[in-house]
Design a protein around this motif. Structure first.
Motif, PDB file in Angstrom:
ATOM      1  N   MET A   1       9.178  30.956 -36.004  1.00 48.36           N
ATOM      2  CA  MET A   1       8.387  32.160 -35.848  1.00 48.36           C
ATOM      3  C   MET A   1       8.145  32.873 -37.131  1.00 48.36           C
ATOM      4  N   GLU A   2       7.041  32.993 -37.539  1.00 44.60           N
ATOM      5  CA  GLU A   2       6.650  33.710 -38.771  1.00 44.60           C
ATOM      6  C   GLU A   2       6.878  35.052 -38.660  1.00 44.60           C
ATOM      7  N   PRO A   3       7.553  35.696 -39.757  1.00 43.18           N
ATOM      8  CA  PRO A   3       7.888  37.082 -39.932  1.00 43.18           C
ATOM      9  C   PRO A   3       6.882  38.077 -40.016  1.00 43.18           C
ATOM     10  N   ASP A   4       6.527  39.161 -39.399  1.00 41.85           N
ATOM     11  CA  ASP A   4       5.584  39.953 -39.772  1.00 41.85           C
ATOM     12  C   ASP A   4       5.497  40.486 -40.970  1.00 41.85           C
ATOM     13  N   ALA A   5       4.448  40.340 -41.561  1.00 39.64           N
ATOM     14  CA  ALA A   5       4.451  40.834 -43.155  1.00 39.64           C
ATOM     15  C   ALA A   5       4.256  42.637 -43.232  1.00 39.64           C
ATOM     16  N   VAL A   6       4.037  43.391 -42.295  1.00 37.75           N
ATOM     17  CA  VAL A   6       3.831  44.721 -42.509  1.00 37.75           C
ATOM     18  C   VAL A   6       5.038  45.428 -42.742  1.00 37.75           C
ATOM     19  N   VAL A   7       5.213  46.281 -43.565  1.00 40.94           N
ATOM     20  CA  VAL A   7       6.427  46.822 -43.880  1.00 40.94           C
ATOM     21  C   VAL A   7       6.105  48.717 -43.967  1.00 40.94           C
ATOM     22  N   SER A   8       6.165  49.513 -43.079  1.00 43.34           N
ATOM     23  CA  SER A   8       6.229  50.961 -43.587  1.00 43.34           C
ATOM     24  C   SER A   8       6.516  51.395 -44.656  1.00 43.34           C
ATOM     25  N   ASP A   9       6.040  52.601 -45.051  1.00 39.19           N
ATOM     26  CA  ASP A   9       6.573  53.303 -46.114  1.00 39.19           C
ATOM     27  C   ASP A   9       7.883  53.644 -46.277  1.00 39.19           C
ATOM     28  N   SER A  10       8.600  53.683 -45.096  1.00 38.73           N
ATOM     29  CA  SER A  10      10.236  53.735 -45.262  1.00 38.73           C
ATOM     30  C   SER A  10      10.932  52.671 -45.335  1.00 38.73           C
ATOM     31  N   GLY A  11      10.009  51.453 -45.595  1.00 40.94           N
ATOM     32  CA  GLY A  11      10.892  50.125 -45.657  1.00 40.94           C
ATOM     33  C   GLY A  11      11.101  49.492 -44.565  1.00 40.94           C
TER      34      GLY A  11
END
Length: 114
Positions: A1-11
């Motif tokens: 499973m490929e991890p999601d690449a989107v990380v919020s401003d809070s990390g």
């Protein structure tokens, strides 16, 4: 499973799995969905078959309805009574429930349950 690449401003990683868990990720919600998929439709039957406390069950039904996973339909006007059905989104959870059941049978049996 490929991890999601989107990380919020809070990390914190934004993730569809986490989003799904917000909707269906507690014991009572999954058991209600299981019961509806087995043909259970009414509140008292959900309570009897899951063991959920009334207040928790009522809250989960409202949450699942608001999320579009189930729909509530009247079956009696006097007194007002409702039954619950899976929506398209709820029906799409059927393979997930089968996979959870299969995983549970394979890996989550209670000690001494063999």
């Amino acid at each position: 499973m490929e991890p999601d690449a989107v990380v919020s401003d809070s990390g914190v990683r934004e993730c569809a799995i986490a989003d799904a868990l917000e909707v269906i990720g507690d014991r009572w919600s999954l058991l209600v969905i299981r019961e509806i998929s087995y043909g259970t439709r009414r509140f008292n039957d959900f309570q009897e078959r899951t063991g959920a406390p009334r207040q928790i069950l009522a809250a989960r039904l409202k949450k699942l309805e608001a999320a579009g996973v189930i729909e509530r339909r009247p079956y009696s006007e006097h007194p007002p009574r409702f039954e619950y059905l899976l929506t398209e989104a709820g029906l799409a959870l059927t393979p997930v429930l089968r996979a959870l059941r299969s995983w549970g049978e394979e890996y989550a049996r209670p000690a001494g349950g063999e």
